[in-house]
Design a protein around this motif. Sequence first.
Motif, PDB file in Angstrom:
ATOM      1  N   LEU A 121       0.625  -1.335   0.305  1.00 48.14           N
ATOM      2  CA  LEU A 121       0.330   0.271   0.380  1.00 48.14           C
ATOM      3  C   LEU A 121       0.817   1.285  -0.245  1.00 48.14           C
ATOM      4  CD1 LEU A 121      -2.807  -0.811   2.540  1.00 48.14           C
ATOM      5  CD2 LEU A 121      -2.962  -0.458   0.209  1.00 48.14           C
ATOM      6  N   ILE A 122       1.568   0.971   0.997  1.00 44.66           N
ATOM      7  CA  ILE A 122       2.828   2.349   0.675  1.00 44.66           C
ATOM      8  C   ILE A 122       3.470   2.699  -0.343  1.00 44.66           C
ATOM      9  CG2 ILE A 122       4.743   3.302   1.510  1.00 44.66           C
ATOM     10  CD1 ILE A 122       3.949   2.187   4.892  1.00 44.66           C
ATOM     11  N   GLY A 123       3.822   1.296  -1.190  1.00 40.45           N
ATOM     12  CA  GLY A 123       4.545   1.904  -2.624  1.00 40.45           C
ATOM     13  C   GLY A 123       3.569   2.529  -3.535  1.00 40.45           C
ATOM     14  N   LEU A 124       1.861   2.028  -3.709  1.00 38.82           N
ATOM     15  CA  LEU A 124       1.330   1.974  -4.474  1.00 38.82           C
ATOM     16  C   LEU A 124       0.524   3.675  -4.285  1.00 38.82           C
ATOM     17  CD1 LEU A 124      -1.430  -0.648  -4.293  1.00 38.82           C
ATOM     18  CD2 LEU A 124       0.405  -0.233  -6.434  1.00 38.82           C
ATOM     19  N   PHE A 125       1.053   4.635  -3.306  1.00 37.02           N
ATOM     20  CA  PHE A 125       0.697   5.984  -2.983  1.00 37.02           C
ATOM     21  C   PHE A 125       2.035   6.426  -2.952  1.00 37.02           C
ATOM     22  CE2 PHE A 125      -2.996   3.944  -0.660  1.00 37.02           C
ATOM     23  CZ  PHE A 125      -3.905   4.830  -1.000  1.00 37.02           C
ATOM     24  N   SER A 126       3.456   5.981  -2.729  1.00 37.85           N
ATOM     25  CA  SER A 126       4.245   6.591  -2.988  1.00 37.85           C
ATOM     26  C   SER A 126       4.731   7.016  -4.494  1.00 37.85           C
ATOM     27  CB  SER A 126       5.431   6.398  -1.973  1.00 37.85           C
ATOM     28  OG  SER A 126       5.808   4.996  -2.576  1.00 37.85           O
ATOM     29  N   ILE A 127       4.618   6.224  -5.351  1.00 34.89           N
ATOM     30  CA  ILE A 127       5.053   5.810  -6.520  1.00 34.89           C
ATOM     31  C   ILE A 127       4.207   7.716  -6.769  1.00 34.89           C
ATOM     32  CG2 ILE A 127       4.756   5.542  -8.976  1.00 34.89           C
ATOM     33  CD1 ILE A 127       5.424   2.281  -7.861  1.00 34.89           C
ATOM     34  N   PRO A 128       3.243   7.334  -7.149  1.00 41.56           N
ATOM     35  CA  PRO A 128       2.635   8.809  -7.339  1.00 41.56           C
ATOM     36  C   PRO A 128       3.052  10.451  -6.630  1.00 41.56           C
ATOM     37  CG  PRO A 128       0.248   7.374  -6.890  1.00 41.56           C
ATOM     38  CD  PRO A 128       1.932   6.855  -6.293  1.00 41.56           C
ATOM     39  N   LEU A 130       5.650  10.653  -5.808  1.00 40.68           N
ATOM     40  CA  LEU A 130       7.017  10.950  -5.968  1.00 40.68           C
ATOM     41  C   LEU A 130       7.347  11.936  -7.315  1.00 40.68           C
ATOM     42  CD1 LEU A 130       9.124   7.564  -4.675  1.00 40.68           C
ATOM     43  CD2 LEU A 130       8.778   9.991  -3.927  1.00 40.68           C
ATOM     44  N   LEU A 131       6.268  10.995  -8.547  1.00 37.11           N
ATOM     45  CA  LEU A 131       6.540  11.991  -9.894  1.00 37.11           C
ATOM     46  C   LEU A 131       5.443  12.784  -9.737  1.00 37.11           C
ATOM     47  CD1 LEU A 131       4.594   8.807 -11.543  1.00 37.11           C
ATOM     48  CD2 LEU A 131       6.698   9.944 -11.912  1.00 37.11           C
ATOM     49  N   LEU A 132       4.679  13.550  -8.056  1.00 40.97           N
ATOM     50  CA  LEU A 132       4.457  14.831  -8.625  1.00 40.97           C
ATOM     51  C   LEU A 132       5.451  15.480  -8.135  1.00 40.97           C
ATOM     52  CD1 LEU A 132       2.232  16.653  -8.476  1.00 40.97           C
ATOM     53  CD2 LEU A 132       1.096  16.019  -6.216  1.00 40.97           C
ATOM     54  N   LEU A 133       5.543  14.896  -7.102  1.00 43.64           N
ATOM     55  CA  LEU A 133       7.361  15.502  -6.056  1.00 43.64           C
ATOM     56  C   LEU A 133       7.688  16.351  -7.399  1.00 43.64           C
ATOM     57  CD1 LEU A 133       7.650  14.563  -3.041  1.00 43.64           C
ATOM     58  CD2 LEU A 133       6.448  16.597  -3.543  1.00 43.64           C
ATOM     59  N   TYR A 134       8.494  16.317  -9.043  1.00 47.46           N
ATOM     60  CA  TYR A 134       9.174  15.197 -10.320  1.00 47.46           C
ATOM     61  C   TYR A 134       8.244  16.467 -10.783  1.00 47.46           C
ATOM     62  CZ  TYR A 134      12.172  14.788 -14.006  1.00 47.46           C
ATOM     63  OH  TYR A 134      12.958  14.667 -14.880  1.00 47.46           O
ATOM     64  N   TYR A 135       7.436  16.852 -10.929  1.00 46.39           N
ATOM     65  CA  TYR A 135       6.997  17.391 -11.634  1.00 46.39           C
ATOM     66  C   TYR A 135       7.077  18.575 -11.386  1.00 46.39           C
ATOM     67  CZ  TYR A 135       3.732  18.871 -15.055  1.00 46.39           C
ATOM     68  OH  TYR A 135       2.659  19.678 -16.153  1.00 46.39           O
ATOM     69  N   ILE A 136       6.523  19.259  -9.825  1.00 51.63           N
ATOM     70  CA  ILE A 136       6.814  20.524  -9.797  1.00 51.63           C
ATOM     71  C   ILE A 136       8.115  21.037  -9.110  1.00 51.63           C
ATOM     72  CG2 ILE A 136       4.475  20.166  -9.259  1.00 51.63           C
ATOM     73  CD1 ILE A 136       5.111  20.118  -6.078  1.00 51.63           C
ATOM     74  N   SER A 137       9.111  20.078  -9.080  1.00 56.03           N
ATOM     75  CA  SER A 137      10.374  20.354  -8.512  1.00 56.03           C
ATOM     76  C   SER A 137      11.174  20.629  -9.594  1.00 56.03           C
ATOM     77  CB  SER A 137      11.203  19.559  -7.859  1.00 56.03           C
ATOM     78  OG  SER A 137      11.785  18.120  -9.361  1.00 56.03           O
ATOM     79  N   PRO A 138      12.897  21.476  -9.936  1.00 55.89           N
ATOM     80  CA  PRO A 138      13.307  22.769 -10.685  1.00 55.89           C
ATOM     81  C   PRO A 138      13.803  21.147 -11.165  1.00 55.89           C
ATOM     82  CG  PRO A 138      13.713  23.692  -8.435  1.00 55.89           C
ATOM     83  CD  PRO A 138      12.612  22.194  -7.992  1.00 55.89           C
ATOM     84  N   LEU A 139      14.460  20.428 -11.053  1.00 57.36           N
ATOM     85  CA  LEU A 139      14.323  18.690 -11.737  1.00 57.36           C
ATOM     86  C   LEU A 139      13.681  18.652 -12.910  1.00 57.36           C
ATOM     87  CD1 LEU A 139      15.780  16.306  -8.974  1.00 57.36           C
ATOM     88  CD2 LEU A 139      17.069  18.454 -10.891  1.00 57.36           C
ATOM     89  N   GLY A 140      12.110  18.595 -13.078  1.00 56.76           N
ATOM     90  CA  GLY A 140      10.757  19.207 -14.238  1.00 56.76           C
ATOM     91  C   GLY A 140      11.137  19.811 -15.405  1.00 56.76           C
ATOM     92  N   LYS A 141      12.093  20.795 -15.147  1.00 59.40           N
ATOM     93  CA  LYS A 141      11.820  22.012 -16.014  1.00 59.40           C
ATOM     94  C   LYS A 141      13.283  21.782 -16.726  1.00 59.40           C
ATOM     95  CE  LYS A 141       8.084  23.545 -13.698  1.00 59.40           C
ATOM     96  NZ  LYS A 141       7.120  23.397 -14.078  1.00 59.40           N
ATOM     97  N   LEU A 142      13.757  22.411 -17.493  1.00 59.59           N
ATOM     98  CA  LEU A 142      14.812  22.376 -19.043  1.00 59.59           C
ATOM     99  C   LEU A 142      15.500  23.536 -18.142  1.00 59.59           C
ATOM    100  CD1 LEU A 142      16.182  21.734 -21.310  1.00 59.59           C
ATOM    101  CD2 LEU A 142      15.153  23.305 -22.605  1.00 59.59           C
ATOM    102  N   GLY A 143      16.676  23.176 -17.776  1.00 65.42           N
ATOM    103  CA  GLY A 143      17.765  23.939 -17.311  1.00 65.42           C
ATOM    104  C   GLY A 143      18.830  25.114 -18.111  1.00 65.42           C
ATOM    105  N   GLY A 144      19.209  23.638 -19.465  1.00 64.48           N
ATOM    106  CA  GLY A 144      19.374  24.691 -20.458  1.00 64.48           C
ATOM    107  C   GLY A 144      19.764  23.816 -21.541  1.00 64.48           C
ATOM    108  N   VAL A 145      20.029  24.586 -22.405  1.00 62.38           N
ATOM    109  CA  VAL A 145      20.990  24.100 -23.222  1.00 62.38           C
ATOM    110  C   VAL A 145      22.298  24.403 -24.324  1.00 62.38           C
ATOM    111  CG1 VAL A 145      20.183  23.348 -26.428  1.00 62.38           C
ATOM    112  CG2 VAL A 145      18.195  24.245 -24.380  1.00 62.38           C
TER     113      VAL A 145
END
Length: 364
Positions: A121-128, A130-145
């Motif tokens: 149960l913890i794994g099923l709830f933690s995966i979404p 973590l994905l949400l945290l990654y999406y809103i974190s700076p790692l989910g944004k383009l940092g440079g080209v």
Amino acid sequence: MRTISREEFPEEEKEERPKQEKLTPWQLANIEYLKQKALEKGDPELHPVEESESVPDDDGEPAEETIQKEPDSEKSEEELPVEEELGEEVTVGPKNGSFLDRLPNIKHERNQRLLRRSTILIGLFSIPALLLLYYISPLGKLGGVSVEGNQRISTEAIEKDLNFSVGDNLWSQYFDRQDNIKNLKKQELQIEDASVHFKGFNHFEVKVKEYPEVAYIDNEGKYSPVISNGKIIPIEVAKENGDLPILESFTSSKKILSVLEQYKKLSGEVKQGISQIKYAPTDENKELLEVFMNDGNKVLVSIHDMGTKMQYYPQIAKEMSAKEMKGVVDMEAGIYSYPYAENSTGEEVTQNSTDQSETPAGND
């Protein structure tokens, strides 16, 4: 006082056996197990019971005699396993032990099941999460080209045509990279191919491959580069590379590409001797070229014969140089050489031929 054994009262055994037959095997084994434990602890309450009964004596008066239940030592000795005789400890009691002994195991199994379910149960709830945290974190944004492999085109122009936005969502731009590459190749004709890869966690690395410049096109004294696919880059540049030929009077990319394909077949010596290639069609030959050489001679040759016939030019030029003659090498029908008209007044036109030029080339 006489000790009366149980064998003298068979009727008591008959009364007890029906009671014991009503018990389950597990209950009987548990009773024996508890008795054995009591004997080991020295509990007097469960020692062999001495019963007092009144037995009449010879005078008719009841006499008090003690009936002592002696354990069947012979039978118990026979039932002892071999391991006990050898000094090994033998567990007496039910096969699975008493309920109190099995209770910790049951609790342990229950805890393990609860732990497994909780982990799932913890794994099923933690995966979404973590994905949400990654999406809103700076790692989910383009940092440079960053751009690599470009020589003629500036990095700023490539980044602009790719249309990547630093700070916007990383994955949406990565999935649209093929459309951005198509737009880059459309805007920059000199880009042959490009690829986008990850560099670090949120940076793009763009690797660019450019078409090489193979010639310059002369347009009223202004030069534009010609790339290997026959296209003319519509920019004005200075003629920096003296090894590349200058094309003149070409208006069709198809004609330019045909000339370049024949030009690739030439040896390095002949390529270095070419200064300018002019497209000069006539009514009889729509593919006629005038090739101006660095040594002052001019070659007349058809486009489709350029790669084969011009291989003989170094030998003909050597013969012309020996005669101190500058002129025209006609490779249109065969291979002939003669001096320029302005230098040959009052002289006969000298015809030079070699063993290689005796076979004339046919026109298509």
